[in-house]
Design an enzyme around this catalytic site. Structure first.
Site, PDB file in Angstrom:
ATOM      1  N   SER A  25      -6.347   4.398  15.482  1.00 59.33           N
ATOM      2  CA  SER A  25      -5.985   3.742  16.742  1.00 59.33           C
ATOM      3  C   SER A  25      -6.403   4.640  17.893  1.00 59.33           C
ATOM      4  O   SER A  25      -6.430   5.875  17.763  1.00 59.33           O
ATOM      5  CB  SER A  25      -4.472   3.514  16.805  1.00 59.33           C
ATOM      6  OG  SER A  25      -4.066   3.096  18.095  1.00 59.33           O
TER       7      SER A  25
ATOM      8  N   ILE B 252      -6.489  -5.005  20.598  1.00 56.77           N
ATOM      9  CA  ILE B 252      -7.206  -6.080  19.911  1.00 56.77           C
ATOM     10  C   ILE B 252      -6.271  -7.284  19.793  1.00 56.77           C
ATOM     11  O   ILE B 252      -5.092  -7.148  19.470  1.00 56.77           O
ATOM     12  CB  ILE B 252      -7.667  -5.626  18.508  1.00 56.77           C
ATOM     13  CG1 ILE B 252      -8.531  -4.352  18.606  1.00 56.77           C
ATOM     14  CG2 ILE B 252      -8.441  -6.743  17.810  1.00 56.77           C
ATOM     15  CD1 ILE B 252      -9.804  -4.503  19.402  1.00 56.77           C
TER      16      ILE B 252
ATOM     17  N   VAL C 199       0.805  -1.227   0.000  1.00 53.93           N
ATOM     18  CA  VAL C 199       0.000   0.000   0.000  1.00 53.93           C
ATOM     19  C   VAL C 199       0.832   1.267   0.000  1.00 53.93           C
ATOM     20  O   VAL C 199       0.307   2.354  -0.246  1.00 53.93           O
ATOM     21  CB  VAL C 199      -0.993   0.011   1.180  1.00 53.93           C
ATOM     22  CG1 VAL C 199      -1.975  -1.151   1.084  1.00 53.93           C
ATOM     23  CG2 VAL C 199      -0.266   0.011   2.522  1.00 53.93           C
TER      24      VAL C 199
ATOM     25  N   ALA D  76       1.956   9.145  15.497  1.00 50.79           N
ATOM     26  CA  ALA D  76       1.908  10.220  14.500  1.00 50.79           C
ATOM     27  C   ALA D  76       1.188   9.755  13.240  1.00 50.79           C
ATOM     28  O   ALA D  76       0.372  10.485  12.658  1.00 50.79           O
ATOM     29  CB  ALA D  76       3.320  10.687  14.168  1.00 50.79           C
ATOM     30  N   SER D  77       1.461   8.525  12.810  1.00 55.22           N
ATOM     31  CA  SER D  77       0.822   8.016  11.592  1.00 55.22           C
ATOM     32  C   SER D  77      -0.683   7.886  11.764  1.00 55.22           C
ATOM     33  O   SER D  77      -1.457   8.239  10.868  1.00 55.22           O
ATOM     34  CB  SER D  77       1.436   6.667  11.198  1.00 55.22           C
ATOM     35  OG  SER D  77       1.061   5.625  12.084  1.00 55.22           O
ATOM     36  N   LYS D  78      -1.119   7.401  12.918  1.00 52.11           N
ATOM     37  CA  LYS D  78      -2.551   7.199  13.138  1.00 52.11           C
ATOM     38  C   LYS D  78      -3.271   8.527  13.400  1.00 52.11           C
ATOM     39  O   LYS D  78      -4.453   8.669  13.054  1.00 52.11           O
ATOM     40  CB  LYS D  78      -2.767   6.216  14.290  1.00 52.11           C
ATOM     41  CG  LYS D  78      -2.286   4.803  13.973  1.00 52.11           C
ATOM     42  CD  LYS D  78      -2.996   4.209  12.751  1.00 52.11           C
ATOM     43  CE  LYS D  78      -2.638   2.753  12.521  1.00 52.11           C
ATOM     44  NZ  LYS D  78      -3.383   2.166  11.388  1.00 52.11           N
TER      45      LYS D  78
ATOM     46  N   TYR E  19       4.271   5.532  15.241  1.00 55.33           N
ATOM     47  CA  TYR E  19       2.953   4.912  15.069  1.00 55.33           C
ATOM     48  C   TYR E  19       1.841   5.890  15.440  1.00 55.33           C
ATOM     49  O   TYR E  19       0.861   6.047  14.692  1.00 55.33           O
ATOM     50  CB  TYR E  19       2.869   3.658  15.934  1.00 55.33           C
ATOM     51  CG  TYR E  19       1.540   2.945  15.856  1.00 55.33           C
ATOM     52  CD1 TYR E  19       1.222   2.146  14.759  1.00 55.33           C
ATOM     53  CD2 TYR E  19       0.597   3.063  16.874  1.00 55.33           C
ATOM     54  CE1 TYR E  19      -0.001   1.487  14.681  1.00 55.33           C
ATOM     55  CE2 TYR E  19      -0.622   2.405  16.803  1.00 55.33           C
ATOM     56  CZ  TYR E  19      -0.919   1.621  15.704  1.00 55.33           C
ATOM     57  OH  TYR E  19      -2.130   0.977  15.640  1.00 55.33           O
TER      58      TYR E  19
END
Length: 242
Positions: free
Chosen positions: A136, A181, A58, A151-153, A149
């Site tokens: 998230s 999860i 992706v 920052a990306s979400k 992570y």
């Protein structure tokens, strides 16, 4: 018959979403870094009307373009995108190489942008559609040793809100913000004891199941989600209450 593209469909939340939509008789395009044939077989057995399985990185714009072209050729269009592909990285900031930051941003944020852009292009031509991105709960509260992570979400939530405004009222765009999860990504091989302890320090005191996230994705893609857009909805056991 509903046409659904699900990325990250090889395991975890993506695979659970595939089975949830298969049960509704949808036509499914399932994508992962390698073609998710096992999930595709399970989806056929669960009642999917048609299943297309394809491999796609992706973060690669040409691969994403090719994937969406496959979907258009097979199904003639697209009604729902559920973008689950993502990676996680745990390390203190001062021990995080720039290359690790770049990879997390490339997969989680650039990937969301590329897949969303291509899918919305198909939906825009038809004048309708639903987009569901996976963010998230950490996007809201932050977490030490997870800054790339988080920052990306957080960026995924930004895309969600911007696209929801840009394409309203014909295309609805929402994000699901899972808490802890029980997936392979959160397994013992990838999770420090300190991380696991913090994940369980929530009101429901347990890990959620991928199917519990898939139930929300199914709702957002159906009649119940017709008046919801621009939202970050949590399946998180109470980890965050915005």
């Amino acid at each position: 018959m509903t046409r659904v593209l699900i990325t990250g469909a090889g395991r975890g939340i993506g695979a659970a979403c595939a089975l949830a939509y298969a049960g509704s008789g949808a036509r499914l395009a399932l994508a992962d870094l390698c073609a998710p044939e096992a999930t595709a077989q399970q989806a056929r057995a669960a009642g999917a009307a048609d299943v297309l399985s394809c491999g796609c990185d992706v973060a690669d714009s040409s691969a994403v373009t090719g994937m969406v072209q496959q979907v258009e050729a097979a199904f003639g269009g697209l009604d729902i995108l559920i973008h689950c592909a993502g990676i996680i990285h745990e390390a203190p900031l001062l021990e995080t190489p720039v290359a690790d930051f770049d990879r997390v941003i490339a997969v989680n944020l650039r990937g969301s942008f590329l897949v969303g852009q291509a899918a919305i292009g198909l939906m825009h031509k038809a004048g309708s559609g639903r987009v569901i991105l996976i963010a998230s709960d950490m996007a809201y509260y932050g977490r030490e040793t997870f800054s790339p992570y988080v920052a990306s979400k957080h960026g995924v939530l930004g895309l969600t809100r911007s696209w929801a405004k840009e394409f309203a009222p014909t295309i609805l765009v929402n994000a699901i913000c899972p808490g802890p999860i029980d997936t392979e990504m959160l397994g013992a091989a990838h999770m420090s004891p300190e991380w696991r302890e913090k994940e369980l320090a929530i009101p429901l005191a347990r890990f959620g199941q991928p199917a519990e996230v898939a139930h929300l994705a199914l709702f957002l893609g159906g009649p119940g989600g017709a008046y919801i857009t621009g939202q970050g909805l949590g399946t998180n056991g109470g980890s965050i209450m915005p």
